[in-house]
Design a protein around this motif. Sequence first.
Motif, PDB file in Angstrom:
ATOM      1  N   PRO A  13       0.809  -1.218   0.000  1.00  0.00           N
ATOM      2  CA  PRO A  13       0.000   0.000   0.000  1.00  0.00           C
ATOM      3  C   PRO A  13       0.839   1.264   0.000  1.00  0.00           C
ATOM      4  CG  PRO A  13      -0.658  -1.485   1.769  1.00  0.00           C
ATOM      5  CD  PRO A  13       0.591  -2.036   1.197  1.00  0.00           C
ATOM      6  N   SER A  14       0.296   2.321  -0.582  1.00  0.00           N
ATOM      7  CA  SER A  14       0.960   3.621  -0.522  1.00  0.00           C
ATOM      8  C   SER A  14       1.022   4.069   0.932  1.00  0.00           C
ATOM      9  CB  SER A  14       0.165   4.634  -1.342  1.00  0.00           C
ATOM     10  OG  SER A  14       0.702   5.914  -1.149  1.00  0.00           O
ATOM     11  N   GLY A  15       2.143   4.627   1.346  1.00  0.00           N
ATOM     12  CA  GLY A  15       2.276   5.111   2.718  1.00  0.00           C
ATOM     13  C   GLY A  15       2.796   4.050   3.666  1.00  0.00           C
ATOM     14  N   ILE A  37      14.228   3.104 -12.191  1.00  0.00           N
ATOM     15  CA  ILE A  37      13.531   4.379 -11.968  1.00  0.00           C
ATOM     16  C   ILE A  37      12.225   4.368 -12.752  1.00  0.00           C
ATOM     17  CG2 ILE A  37      13.681   6.895 -12.228  1.00  0.00           C
ATOM     18  CD1 ILE A  37      16.804   6.464 -12.146  1.00  0.00           C
ATOM     19  N   SER A  38      11.143   4.648 -12.058  1.00  0.00           N
ATOM     20  CA  SER A  38       9.826   4.615 -12.687  1.00  0.00           C
ATOM     21  C   SER A  38       9.549   5.886 -13.477  1.00  0.00           C
ATOM     22  CB  SER A  38       8.748   4.483 -11.618  1.00  0.00           C
ATOM     23  OG  SER A  38       8.870   3.256 -10.958  1.00  0.00           O
ATOM     24  N   MET A  39       8.554   5.775 -14.342  1.00  0.00           N
ATOM     25  CA  MET A  39       8.069   6.935 -15.085  1.00  0.00           C
ATOM     26  C   MET A  39       6.708   7.312 -14.506  1.00  0.00           C
ATOM     27  SD  MET A  39       7.979   7.069 -19.193  1.00  0.00           S
ATOM     28  CE  MET A  39       9.750   7.088 -19.329  1.00  0.00           C
ATOM     29  N   THR A  41       3.340  10.486 -14.520  1.00  0.00           N
ATOM     30  CA  THR A  41       2.772  11.748 -15.011  1.00  0.00           C
ATOM     31  C   THR A  41       2.441  12.684 -13.856  1.00  0.00           C
ATOM     32  OG1 THR A  41       0.542  10.799 -14.981  1.00  0.00           O
ATOM     33  CG2 THR A  41       1.761  10.656 -17.056  1.00  0.00           C
ATOM     34  N   ARG A  42       2.674  12.262 -12.614  1.00  0.00           N
ATOM     35  CA  ARG A  42       2.350  13.187 -11.523  1.00  0.00           C
ATOM     36  C   ARG A  42       3.418  14.273 -11.424  1.00  0.00           C
ATOM     37  NH1 ARG A  42       5.705  13.040  -7.379  1.00  0.00           N
ATOM     38  NH2 ARG A  42       6.100  11.193  -6.083  1.00  0.00           N
ATOM     39  N   GLU A  43       3.033  15.378 -10.774  1.00  0.00           N
ATOM     40  CA  GLU A  43       3.963  16.507 -10.592  1.00  0.00           C
ATOM     41  C   GLU A  43       5.052  16.114  -9.612  1.00  0.00           C
ATOM     42  OE1 GLU A  43       3.894  19.668 -11.969  1.00  0.00           O
ATOM     43  OE2 GLU A  43       2.424  18.708 -13.296  1.00  0.00           O
ATOM     44  N   PRO A  44       6.274  16.579  -9.824  1.00  0.00           N
ATOM     45  CA  PRO A  44       7.326  16.308  -8.839  1.00  0.00           C
ATOM     46  C   PRO A  44       6.973  16.946  -7.502  1.00  0.00           C
ATOM     47  CG  PRO A  44       8.250  17.286 -10.837  1.00  0.00           C
ATOM     48  CD  PRO A  44       6.758  17.348 -10.973  1.00  0.00           C
ATOM     49  N   ARG A  45       7.252  16.254  -6.400  1.00  0.00           N
ATOM     50  CA  ARG A  45       7.126  16.870  -5.073  1.00  0.00           C
ATOM     51  C   ARG A  45       8.397  17.658  -4.805  1.00  0.00           C
ATOM     52  NH1 ARG A  45       5.371  11.387  -2.908  1.00  0.00           N
ATOM     53  NH2 ARG A  45       3.131  11.392  -3.261  1.00  0.00           N
ATOM     54  N   GLU A  46       8.309  18.509  -3.777  1.00  0.00           N
ATOM     55  CA  GLU A  46       9.479  19.327  -3.462  1.00  0.00           C
ATOM     56  C   GLU A  46      10.698  18.437  -3.197  1.00  0.00           C
ATOM     57  OE1 GLU A  46       8.414  22.565  -0.955  1.00  0.00           O
ATOM     58  OE2 GLU A  46      10.523  22.925  -0.453  1.00  0.00           O
ATOM     59  N   ASP A  53      14.414  10.410  -8.900  1.00  0.00           N
ATOM     60  CA  ASP A  53      13.260   9.869  -8.177  1.00  0.00           C
ATOM     61  C   ASP A  53      12.285   9.211  -9.156  1.00  0.00           C
ATOM     62  OD1 ASP A  53      13.741  10.929  -5.358  1.00  0.00           O
ATOM     63  OD2 ASP A  53      14.054  12.688  -6.628  1.00  0.00           O
ATOM     64  N   TYR A  54      12.057   9.867 -10.238  1.00  0.00           N
ATOM     65  CA  TYR A  54      11.185   9.392 -11.317  1.00  0.00           C
ATOM     66  C   TYR A  54      11.657  10.021 -12.612  1.00  0.00           C
ATOM     67  CZ  TYR A  54       7.323   7.823  -8.205  1.00  0.00           C
ATOM     68  OH  TYR A  54       6.548   7.169  -7.273  1.00  0.00           O
ATOM     69  N   PHE A  55      11.174   9.483 -13.726  1.00  0.00           N
ATOM     70  CA  PHE A  55      11.185  10.229 -14.980  1.00  0.00           C
ATOM     71  C   PHE A  55       9.810  10.890 -15.048  1.00  0.00           C
ATOM     72  CE2 PHE A  55      14.072   6.606 -15.923  1.00  0.00           C
ATOM     73  CZ  PHE A  55      15.232   7.347 -16.140  1.00  0.00           C
ATOM     74  N   TYR A  81      -0.501   8.251 -14.171  1.00  0.00           N
ATOM     75  CA  TYR A  81       0.150   7.025 -14.619  1.00  0.00           C
ATOM     76  C   TYR A  81       1.469   6.848 -13.882  1.00  0.00           C
ATOM     77  CZ  TYR A  81      -2.641   6.566 -18.961  1.00  0.00           C
ATOM     78  OH  TYR A  81      -3.621   6.387 -19.887  1.00  0.00           O
ATOM     79  N   TYR A  82       1.769   5.580 -13.559  1.00  0.00           N
ATOM     80  CA  TYR A  82       3.080   5.200 -13.037  1.00  0.00           C
ATOM     81  C   TYR A  82       3.484   3.940 -13.802  1.00  0.00           C
ATOM     82  CZ  TYR A  82       2.090   8.039  -8.863  1.00  0.00           C
ATOM     83  OH  TYR A  82       1.794   9.055  -7.995  1.00  0.00           O
ATOM     84  N   GLY A  83       4.721   3.819 -14.185  1.00  0.00           N
ATOM     85  CA  GLY A  83       5.105   2.604 -14.890  1.00  0.00           C
ATOM     86  C   GLY A  83       6.601   2.374 -14.918  1.00  0.00           C
ATOM     87  N   THR A  84       6.949   1.142 -15.313  1.00  0.00           N
ATOM     88  CA  THR A  84       8.347   0.713 -15.347  1.00  0.00           C
ATOM     89  C   THR A  84       8.820   0.604 -16.788  1.00  0.00           C
ATOM     90  OG1 THR A  84       7.943  -0.614 -13.366  1.00  0.00           O
ATOM     91  CG2 THR A  84       9.916  -1.150 -14.664  1.00  0.00           C
ATOM     92  N   LEU A 101      12.430  -3.336  -8.265  1.00  0.00           N
ATOM     93  CA  LEU A 101      11.303  -2.452  -8.585  1.00  0.00           C
ATOM     94  C   LEU A 101      10.549  -2.123  -7.299  1.00  0.00           C
ATOM     95  CD1 LEU A 101       9.474  -4.238 -11.564  1.00  0.00           C
ATOM     96  CD2 LEU A 101      11.487  -2.777 -11.659  1.00  0.00           C
ATOM     97  N   GLU A 102      10.126  -0.870  -7.195  1.00  0.00           N
ATOM     98  CA  GLU A 102       9.244  -0.497  -6.080  1.00  0.00           C
ATOM     99  C   GLU A 102       7.985   0.069  -6.726  1.00  0.00           C
ATOM    100  OE1 GLU A 102      10.309   3.068  -3.805  1.00  0.00           O
ATOM    101  OE2 GLU A 102       8.115   3.139  -3.829  1.00  0.00           O
ATOM    102  N   ILE A 103       6.909  -0.712  -6.704  1.00  0.00           N
ATOM    103  CA  ILE A 103       5.720  -0.355  -7.480  1.00  0.00           C
ATOM    104  C   ILE A 103       4.436  -0.696  -6.711  1.00  0.00           C
ATOM    105  CG2 ILE A 103       6.883  -0.636  -9.699  1.00  0.00           C
ATOM    106  CD1 ILE A 103       5.635  -3.353 -10.011  1.00  0.00           C
ATOM    107  N   GLU A 104       3.303  -0.138  -7.171  1.00  0.00           N
ATOM    108  CA  GLU A 104       2.040  -0.464  -6.510  1.00  0.00           C
ATOM    109  C   GLU A 104       1.514  -1.819  -7.024  1.00  0.00           C
ATOM    110  OE1 GLU A 104       0.420  -0.334  -9.744  1.00  0.00           O
ATOM    111  OE2 GLU A 104      -1.301   0.016  -8.404  1.00  0.00           O
ATOM    112  N   GLY A 137       0.994  12.580   8.195  1.00  0.00           N
ATOM    113  CA  GLY A 137       2.239  13.158   8.705  1.00  0.00           C
ATOM    114  C   GLY A 137       3.183  13.599   7.611  1.00  0.00           C
ATOM    115  N   ARG A 138       3.086  12.941   6.462  1.00  0.00           N
ATOM    116  CA  ARG A 138       3.981  13.285   5.355  1.00  0.00           C
ATOM    117  C   ARG A 138       3.703  14.702   4.867  1.00  0.00           C
ATOM    118  NH1 ARG A 138       4.248   8.890   0.666  1.00  0.00           N
ATOM    119  NH2 ARG A 138       2.263   9.791   0.081  1.00  0.00           N
ATOM    120  N   GLY A 139       2.430  15.117   5.019  1.00  0.00           N
ATOM    121  CA  GLY A 139       2.080  16.512   4.761  1.00  0.00           C
ATOM    122  C   GLY A 139       2.217  16.983   3.325  1.00  0.00           C
TER     123      GLY A 139
END
Length: 205
Positions: A13-15, A37-39, A41-46, A53-55, A81-84, A101-104, A137-139
């Motif tokens: 699970p996420s988290g 490294i996964s690809m 479409t989400r925005e990069p976090r700070e 971290d991703y492509f 989208y997330y993918g390998t 791989l670290e994937i959902e 907590g991750r905020g």
Amino acid sequence: MSKRGMLIVLSGPSGVGKGTVRKELFKQNDVDFKYSISMTTREPREGEVDGVDYFFVSKEQFEENIKNGEMLEYAKYVDNYYGTPLKYVNETLDSGHDVFLEIEVNGAIQVRANCPDGIFVFLTPPDLIALKNRLIGRGTDNMNIINKRIEQAVNEIKMMRNYDYAVLNDQVENAVDRIKNIVKTERLKVNRVMPDYLSMLGDEN
Ligand code: 5GP
């Protein structure tokens, strides 16, 4: 030709702490996996870096990659989208290195279908309250996204049956040790070592 590497898939699970466990695992001196490294479409976090971290790509680019058969697996997760990418995984395994791989979970099922001799590890939270607190907590996400992720997590826990191993993430170091032990044991499996023994004796079958 060098022996093909092993594919290790960490999912859950996420988290639950997959990212933290993975980063700790890669700090270990006796671990020599190559991280895929996964690809996304989400925005990069700070603080996240493209290509580390991703492509980070556009939806159009991602869909083009799917169409061209360039993804080993992919999933739509909370509207992104997330993918390998397939090429890196294949080339690295062919060169004899182990790939991590670290994937959902939906992606892990696809990998299992394509790579049945992979090692499938499911990381479990001590309890769902802790999971919820960790997400909050991750905020980095708002409540709406957090609630969606929790609902998804409940469904994900039920998917544990698709894995070879369940690793409890009570403490990061413990989870890391458990994963290292799993991989050590997997290396000793007869179906992985038998070809070596046979080739030593000159029998390639
Ligand atoms: P986050 O947005 O928190 O970085 O990741 C969200 C979820 O997507 C996490 O569960 C993460 O493990 C998963 N994820 C990351 N990369 C991939 C991937 O390449 N494929 C799939 N299927 N899931 C991924």
